[in-house]
Scaffold this motif. Sequence first.
Motif, short mmCIF file in Angstrom:
data_model
loop_
_atom_site.label_atom_id
_atom_site.label_comp_id
_atom_site.label_asym_id
_atom_site.label_seq_id
_atom_site.Cartn_x
_atom_site.Cartn_y
_atom_site.Cartn_z
N GLU A 76 0.83 -1.21 0.00
CA GLU A 76 0.00 0.00 0.00
C GLU A 76 0.86 1.26 0.00
N SER B 266 -10.01 -0.33 -3.13
CA SER B 266 -8.86 -1.22 -3.32
C SER B 266 -9.17 -2.60 -2.74
N GLN C 43 -5.08 -0.69 -6.39
CA GLN C 43 -5.36 0.56 -5.70
C GLN C 43 -5.83 1.61 -6.72
#
Length: 469
Positions: free
Chosen positions: A41, A115, A128
């Motif tokens: 992330e 996401s 994402q």
Amino acid sequence: MRWAMIKAAVAGTTMVALAFLIPLGLMVQQTARDRAFTAAERQAAALGPALAITTDQDAVNRALASTDAGAQGRMAVHLPVPTGVPTGGGPDGPTIGEGRAPLGDVATAGGQGRSFTVAVPGGYTLLQPVAVDTGRTAVIEVFVAESDLTRGVSTAWLVLSAVALGLVAIAVLVADRMGGRIVASARRLAAAARSLGTGNLAVRVPVTGRQADGSPEELREAAHAFNAMADRVVQLLASERELAADLSHRLRTPLTVLRLNAASLGHGDAADATRHAVAQLEREVDQIIRSARRAPEDAPAVAVGCDAAEVIRERVAFWSALAEDEGRQWQLAGAEQAAPVPVQRADLAAALDALLGNVFRHTAVGTAFSVDVLVTDSSVIVLVGDAGPGYSDPAAALKRGEGHGGEGSTGLGLDIVRKLAESTGGDLALGQSAILGGAEIRLRLRTRPAEASAARAGRRRPRGLLFQR
């Protein structure tokens, strides 16, 4: 006990270690997984500002190459179509980098604006979505390999296992040390009990202060109780010796009267035998008093063993004088050859006096009796028979203190003979005389362990000359 404590420590420590270390290992595994996706992330978030500024492919390609995941070929960017081209708002444009996620999942991420992760060969991909302008969305794809999800987990499991083994080893050492102290205390107590059983009245168990030697309170209490018991045994034995001496001393007055009366009998075989018996009785009483007042540890060593044939000849000769007075026929057979037995001379003489005394006490005047001696490889057998009525209940006659022979009978004579026989491994048996027809007592004294294959000796095998009056 020592091994039991070690096993209990191993079992208890193992259960506690598993109860804590298994959840901790699973938590470490989950932490490694979360750490891998969190890093993905961050990689996606690092590329988001660049996409918000420009969607030029060259610029995006340079920004992608500047990230760690992009440099390793683990990141891709799905761009939207250029401005003016009608689309559904999703990333329908070109893909920069190596994409691994299915296009349908990429379109779903762009269309829904959220996401999520998708399983792909070799691992997972994080999709994402990033809004580049009004109505258009790009999707950043970050690949997370399987090895990233388990990185450090094996090492953590090894460390946790080593910790568990260390805890078990420490528990075993502690249990072994504690068990050793407890076992040592228990062995000291057992050794003292065995020593007391063998006759060592001075043995005591050393007892230290509280927790000084590591032994539990229960064993210290047992040691105190053992010492108190040993002291009590010594006191009881001392009291019994004094009582025996006092009771024996009371016999001196009637013995003095007997000795004076015997001195006035004049001359003759009966008078001489009576005076000899009174003198021997006085010697026996004196010996009992000296033995009773002497402490066990001060008693001199006495040689164990005598010639049974010699003792038998002596005692039969003693009783023969009384037999002549009462008109009793008697015979002695098999006492010419030496017959060594592992008992003291005085004890054997007392046993023979008890057997012959029973004949005179429980049969009528004039009743004949016989004494036969049989010597085998492993024992010496003495048979005392008479022509009296015999035993109506042989088992009851052998019971200690069950004498029913009238005044002067205590029921202890046969019990004394039985204990003498059993002290050598032999026995005492009552039956019927095959020759005289009355009672017969068989005293068997072991001289050595009998062979298992040796045949039983016959109950009677007269030997040597026959003495008769």
